[in-house]
Design a protein around this motif. Structure first.
Motif, PDB file in Angstrom:
ATOM      1  N   LYS A  67      19.721  55.176  17.364  1.00  0.00           N
ATOM      2  CA  LYS A  67      20.594  53.997  17.389  1.00  0.00           C
ATOM      3  C   LYS A  67      19.815  52.779  16.927  1.00  0.00           C
ATOM      4  O   LYS A  67      18.619  52.654  17.200  1.00  0.00           O
ATOM      5  CB  LYS A  67      21.100  53.722  18.814  1.00  0.00           C
ATOM      6  N   GLN A  71      23.252  48.451  17.920  1.00  0.00           N
ATOM      7  CA  GLN A  71      24.113  49.452  18.547  1.00  0.00           C
ATOM      8  C   GLN A  71      23.775  49.621  20.023  1.00  0.00           C
ATOM      9  O   GLN A  71      24.673  49.693  20.872  1.00  0.00           O
ATOM     10  CB  GLN A  71      23.980  50.806  17.840  1.00  0.00           C
ATOM     11  N   ASP A  75      26.176  48.762  23.160  1.00  0.00           N
ATOM     12  CA  ASP A  75      26.515  49.802  24.145  1.00  0.00           C
ATOM     13  C   ASP A  75      26.187  49.331  25.558  1.00  0.00           C
ATOM     14  O   ASP A  75      26.975  49.510  26.484  1.00  0.00           O
ATOM     15  CB  ASP A  75      25.770  51.100  23.855  1.00  0.00           C
TER      16      ASP A  75
END
Length: 92
Positions: A67, A71, A75
């Motif tokens: 990731k 990202q 998240d």
């Protein structure tokens, strides 16, 4: 010195029931404490501190270095927002 400070923080926070009461709060508080720490990989700000957070946070945010930093932080933010909404709805 940084590792010693991290170990001291771990010993302080791990198992502290106050931080288990508000899902996501422990990870957020730990991240705020270490925001000035110089890291070679900014994903480590989340991953290195998951051990200090609740089991729920550790399960919800798997360690995945594929990731991007963006990202991962998205998240993590989504996870904390979800937990806050859930906690508020349970208060009603």
């Amino acid at each position: 010195m940084v590792l010693r400070n991290m170990m001291d923080s771990r010993n302080t926070f791990q198992g502290n029931k106050e931080f288990e009461q508000v899902p996501g709060a422990s990870l957020l508080k730990v991240l705020c404490m270490w925001k000035a720490c110089a890291l070679s990989d900014h994903r480590d700000m989340i991953y290195a501190h998951l051990v200090l957070s609740s089991a729920q946070a550790r399960n919800a945010i798997p360690i995945d270095y594929d990731k991007t930093v963006t990202q991962l932080y998205e998240d993590q933010g989504s996870h904390c927002a979800h937990l806050c909404r859930k906690a508020r709805s349970q208060e009603r």
